[in-house]
Design an enzyme around this catalytic site. Structure first.
Site: not given
Ligand code: ATR
Length: 280
Positions: A16, A62, A66, A87, A128, A151, A156, A246
């Site tokens: 967008k 994006t 990043k 970003n 995290a 988290n 993490k 968001g």
């Molecule tokens: P982004 O850049 O969108 O933050 P990422 O770096 O892959 O993507 O991080 C994804 C985050 O979503 C992590 O904190 C992940 O938790 P873990 O570190 O334990 O993997 C969290 N996450 C994804 N799916 C989840 C779920 N079903 N329940 C809880 N936390 C989730």
């Protein structure tokens, strides 16, 4: 001459940002062109150098670039340094300035658009990953009473907190308690603001949070936009007074980038209303 900007990602067709920046430019009478550009997964840097050669003045970055943008920048803002992600790039002639406007976007959406002060509040940041890292420093700058980063994988969250506490001590007020937790540690706690920075919404997954999290009048904020996530449903069911997605953060982070490039702040409220109204 019209100044050119772009957003670079892969995939990028859903973005967008071109529409948002077009509205900003019209509103502020800035002569710019802004387009969406897909970079090959293995050649983000090549695409950026190509834009510089063509005279572009900057770009947004994006998923999934990043971190590469962070490494490519020759100069970084504090908030980009803390986020370890960029970003927004501004091409300075002889260098590339890297910034991260995501956290400022989140904070402005919460404090201005949703009228919810963060100072002195109990704030929970869930997740995290990259999205959470991107907003930690700006959240700390608001001086909440307590900021908990929680988290699924506790290590993490601990790493994120430790990195901020050791590298950015001067940005963290002594009156803020900043700690890392696992989800099960949250059973006896209540928060005034709960922010979901996980990617769980992308797969429609529930996050195993205690249902007692939300203080009376709590704000629940999901950094995702476009649809009601399981986290947003959970928050409505368990007593959050305000539940937000968001989209406001998206518009505010764009406005912060626009300001960095053009030195002019657009009226984000009008743009946000238009986006919500037209469901773009
Ligand atoms: P982004 O850049 O969108 O933050 P990422 O770096 O892959 O993507 O991080 C994804 C985050 O979503 C992590 O904190 C992940 O938790 P873990 O570190 O334990 O993997 C969290 N996450 C994804 N799916 C989840 C779920 N079903 N329940 C809880 N936390 C989730």
């Amino acid at each position: 001459m019209t100044d050119r900007y772009a957003v670079i990602g892969n995939p990028i067709s859903h973005s967008k940002s071109p529409l948002i920046h077009k509205m900003f430019a019209q509103q502020t009478a800035q002569d710019i062109r802004y387009e969406a550009i897909e970079a090959p997964l293995d050649n983000f840097a090549g695409k950026v150098y190509e834009l510089i050669t063509q005279g572009y003045r900057g770009c947004n970055v994006t998923v999934p670039f990043k971190f590469e943008a962070f490494k490519l920048a020759t100069e970084l803002s504090d908030r980009a340094q803390a986020a370890q992600a960029v970003n927004t790039l501004r091409f300075n002639g002889d260098g590339i300035f890297g910034d991260n406007t995501d956290g400022a976007g989140l904070v402005t959406d919460i404090t201005h658009n949703l009228n919810c002060e963060l100072s002195n509040k109990r704030v929970l940041l869930v997740g995290a990953g990259g999205a959470a890292w991107g907003v930690l420093l700006p959240l700390l700058n608001e001086v909440p009473q307590r900021l908990v980063i929680a988290n699924r994988t506790v290590a993490k969250a601990e790493e994120a907190a430790q990195t901020l506490l050791s590298g950015f001590t001067e940005h963290i007020s002594h009156s803020t308690e900043f700690v890392a937790r696992g989800f099960s540690d949250l059973v006896d706690e209540e928060f005034d603001v709960v922010i979901n920075a996980t990617s769980a919404g992308l797969t429609d997954s529930e996050i195993p949070l205690p249902p007692t999290l939300f203080a009376p009048r709590a704000l629940a904020y999901d950094m995702m936009y476009g649809r009601e996530t399981p986290f947003m449903k959970f928050a409505r069911t368990h007593g959050a007074a305000v539940v937000a997605d968001g989209l406001g953060m998206l518009v505010e982070q764009a406005a912060e980038a626009f300001y960095l490039w053009r030195g002019v702040r657009p009226d984000t409220r009008a743009v946000l209303e238009q986006l919500r109204g037209t469901k773009c």
